[in-house]
Design a protein around this motif. Structure first.
Motif, PDB file in Angstrom:
ATOM      1  N   LEU A 129      44.166  32.237  45.730  1.00 23.28           N
ATOM      2  CA  LEU A 129      43.616  30.887  45.624  1.00 23.28           C
ATOM      3  C   LEU A 129      42.142  30.816  46.022  1.00 23.28           C
ATOM      4  CD1 LEU A 129      44.111  27.955  44.872  1.00 23.28           C
ATOM      5  CD2 LEU A 129      44.865  27.566  47.229  1.00 23.28           C
ATOM      6  N   PRO A 130      41.741  31.324  47.177  1.00 30.23           N
ATOM      7  CA  PRO A 130      40.309  31.274  47.498  1.00 30.23           C
ATOM      8  C   PRO A 130      39.454  32.085  46.519  1.00 30.23           C
ATOM      9  CG  PRO A 130      41.575  31.796  49.457  1.00 30.23           C
ATOM     10  CD  PRO A 130      42.519  31.827  48.311  1.00 30.23           C
ATOM     11  N   PHE A 183      40.510  39.024  49.459  1.00 33.18           N
ATOM     12  CA  PHE A 183      40.797  37.593  49.478  1.00 33.18           C
ATOM     13  C   PHE A 183      42.192  37.380  48.914  1.00 33.18           C
ATOM     14  CE2 PHE A 183      36.803  34.905  49.813  1.00 33.18           C
ATOM     15  CZ  PHE A 183      36.064  35.890  50.425  1.00 33.18           C
ATOM     16  N   SER A 184      42.806  36.274  49.280  1.00 36.55           N
ATOM     17  CA  SER A 184      44.047  35.901  48.598  1.00 36.55           C
ATOM     18  C   SER A 184      43.671  35.233  47.269  1.00 36.55           C
ATOM     19  CB  SER A 184      44.889  34.965  49.475  1.00 36.55           C
ATOM     20  OG  SER A 184      44.188  33.774  49.721  1.00 36.55           O
ATOM     21  N   ILE A 191      39.005  30.005  43.332  1.00 36.12           N
ATOM     22  CA  ILE A 191      38.142  28.840  43.559  1.00 36.12           C
ATOM     23  C   ILE A 191      36.682  29.270  43.644  1.00 36.12           C
ATOM     24  CG2 ILE A 191      37.530  27.041  45.230  1.00 36.12           C
ATOM     25  CD1 ILE A 191      40.548  26.794  45.814  1.00 36.12           C
ATOM     26  N   LEU A 192      36.407  30.334  44.379  1.00 39.32           N
ATOM     27  CA  LEU A 192      35.032  30.826  44.473  1.00 39.32           C
ATOM     28  C   LEU A 192      34.531  31.348  43.126  1.00 39.32           C
ATOM     29  CD1 LEU A 192      35.090  32.675  47.900  1.00 39.32           C
ATOM     30  CD2 LEU A 192      33.833  30.593  47.330  1.00 39.32           C
TER      31      LEU A 192
END
Length: 115
Positions: free
Chosen positions: A90-91, A87-88, A94-95
């Motif tokens: 930011l995601p 994942f990058s 957030i997760l």
């Protein structure tokens, strides 16, 4: 006004003590870790015990422990999302924040505290 002055002085003294401790330890990355959260928590709890008493501080300390456990889970989730699932940032954060909320509130609901 005196509460803010007391917080400033107590926080500064405790941060300085932890910075000295962190500077003596190896690796040097401990200096940043020891300079922030423990010192702020101790300053907050020391002021709270004077203002609200030991029962209140006991409940508050448990919520700090729950938050620390949730932060550990958050860190593990971020690492797995970044390294294993690519994942990058930011995601992944957030997760992982959603995971932090679930763990923190589950601990608070399961064991109690000062909500």
């Amino acid at each position: 006004m005196t509460e803010y002055l007391l917080r400033f002085i107590a926080g500064g003294l405790i941060v300085s003590a932890f910075a000295i401790l962190g500077d003596m330890l190896r690796p040097k990355s401990f200096a940043g870790l020891l300079g922030a959260a423990p010192s702020v928590a101790l300053a907050t709890l020391s002021i709270a015990v004077v203002q609200h008493g030991p029962q209140y501080v006991a409940a508050e300390s448990w919520t700090m422990i729950y938050g620390a456990i949730a932060l550990g889970c958050y860190s593990i989730v971020v690492c797995h999302l970044l390294m294993r699932f690519h994942f990058s940032a930011l995601p992944a954060t957030i997760l992982a924040f959603a995971a932090w909320l679930v763990v923190a509130f589950a601990l608070l609901a399961g064991f109690g505290g000062a909500a």
